[in-house]
Scaffold this active site. Sequence first.
Site, PDB file in Angstrom:
ATOM      1  N   LYS A   1       0.847  -1.204   0.000  1.00  0.00           N
ATOM      2  CA  LYS A   1       0.000   0.000   0.000  1.00  0.00           C
ATOM      3  C   LYS A   1       0.879   1.249   0.000  1.00  0.00           C
ATOM      4  O   LYS A   1       0.624   2.209  -0.722  1.00  0.00           O
ATOM      5  CB  LYS A   1      -0.941  -0.013   1.217  1.00  0.00           C
ATOM      6  CG  LYS A   1      -2.096  -1.003   1.068  1.00  0.00           C
ATOM      7  CD  LYS A   1      -2.861  -1.241   2.368  1.00  0.00           C
ATOM      8  CE  LYS A   1      -3.933  -2.319   2.147  1.00  0.00           C
ATOM      9  NZ  LYS A   1      -4.619  -2.737   3.362  1.00  0.00           N
ATOM     10  N   GLN A  57      -4.607  -1.401   9.564  1.00  0.00           N
ATOM     11  CA  GLN A  57      -4.603  -2.749   9.005  1.00  0.00           C
ATOM     12  C   GLN A  57      -5.211  -3.743   9.995  1.00  0.00           C
ATOM     13  O   GLN A  57      -4.842  -3.763  11.173  1.00  0.00           O
ATOM     14  CB  GLN A  57      -3.165  -3.155   8.634  1.00  0.00           C
ATOM     15  CG  GLN A  57      -3.052  -4.484   7.909  1.00  0.00           C
ATOM     16  CD  GLN A  57      -3.636  -4.470   6.506  1.00  0.00           C
ATOM     17  OE1 GLN A  57      -3.758  -3.415   5.858  1.00  0.00           O
ATOM     18  NE2 GLN A  57      -4.020  -5.633   6.014  1.00  0.00           N
ATOM     19  N   ASP A  75     -11.317   2.705   4.348  1.00  0.00           N
ATOM     20  CA  ASP A  75     -11.839   1.356   4.168  1.00  0.00           C
ATOM     21  C   ASP A  75     -13.358   1.310   4.037  1.00  0.00           C
ATOM     22  O   ASP A  75     -13.911   0.288   3.666  1.00  0.00           O
ATOM     23  CB  ASP A  75     -11.470   0.502   5.388  1.00  0.00           C
ATOM     24  CG  ASP A  75     -10.066  -0.057   5.328  1.00  0.00           C
ATOM     25  OD1 ASP A  75      -9.696  -0.608   4.285  1.00  0.00           O
ATOM     26  OD2 ASP A  75      -9.342   0.057   6.340  1.00  0.00           O
TER      27      ASP A  75
HETATM   28  N1  GUN Z   1      -7.050  -6.697   6.308  1.00  0.00           N
HETATM   29  C1  GUN Z   1      -7.368  -7.458   5.245  1.00  0.00           C
HETATM   30  N2  GUN Z   1      -7.988  -6.714   4.298  1.00  0.00           N
HETATM   31  C2  GUN Z   1      -8.055  -5.457   4.783  1.00  0.00           C
HETATM   32  C3  GUN Z   1      -8.580  -4.247   4.262  1.00  0.00           C
HETATM   33  O1  GUN Z   1      -9.121  -4.176   3.151  1.00  0.00           O
HETATM   34  N3  GUN Z   1      -8.454  -3.161   5.074  1.00  0.00           N
HETATM   35  C4  GUN Z   1      -7.873  -3.219   6.309  1.00  0.00           C
HETATM   36  N4  GUN Z   1      -7.818  -2.108   7.029  1.00  0.00           N
HETATM   37  N5  GUN Z   1      -7.384  -4.341   6.820  1.00  0.00           N
HETATM   38  C5  GUN Z   1      -7.468  -5.450   6.052  1.00  0.00           C
END
Ligand code: GUN
Length: 289
Positions: A53, A97, A120
């Site tokens: 990311k 995350q 998100d």
């Molecule tokens: N963990 C697995 N997928 C995601 C996601 O799309 N966003 C976040 N914040 N954590 C994750």
Amino acid sequence: MTAEIINGNKLAQALRAEVAERAAQLCEQGEKPGLAVILVGDSPASMVYVMNKEKASKAIGIHSVLEKYEEDLTEAALLERIRALNVDPRIHGILVQLPLPPHINTHRVIETIAPEKDMDCFHVVNAGMLMTGMPRIRPCTPYGVMKMLESIQYPVVGSHAVVVGASNIVGKPMAMMLLQAGATVTICNSKTRDLGHHTRLADILISATGQRHIIKGGMVKPGAVVIDVGVERDKDGKLWSDVEFDSVREVAGYLSPVPGGVGPMTITMLLVNTIEAAEKALQAKRVAS
Ligand code: GUN
């Protein structure tokens, strides 16, 4: 039939070029888009996700801040850090995350993020806006899947979509977005009795359970679009996903692979959300001045 492969890498690359252009325009206007990604603990899988990311953000001109904390970070300290980012004008988007260590209440953490910075779309305000058909922001993975369907010009209206997996991250918002796009939607999970009965009815089949090869060729309607979301790496480093690629490829019309399918699209939609948040912040400043 051999399915046409939906190339997530290629699609992501094209979208990122557009996003980079919008980021450059924002910078010219003095509003450099900023994203903060928070990782608590040292899960290797989460580490790879957040590094990807950060790399993608920097590559398109986003001011990216990756904050890594020890596993024993207290919930109070994490909430305090989020509150500081909420009022930091250089940061337009925040992503924590998941999963978080068990001593931290995930719900409380998500609800502490300012809704306009929740990249998100996990905050109840944003989830509610999505549910009521007025999305301010869209959850990254389902948004990426919708872009994939758009890329093959799939006629979603009137189609039957089956979503396997009902998580807050993918399954539930995915079903909502497909419903709003005009599909008839069935939501299943890894425990659904006679799962194949449901999946064989799907024109669009999206699987996001994290259960290895839960979807096999015999469970797919000939010609269907199959999107593989679930992914895990075993202790030997081998990558597994929800869809048994070889058998499904012989039946489906379109198939999104792992790797190179939904993964790069999820990251791309995070970039899109960050740019949109920065554009809105700039607009708000102009209205206020
Ligand atoms: N963990 C697995 N997928 C995601 C996601 O799309 N966003 C976040 N914040 N954590 C994750």
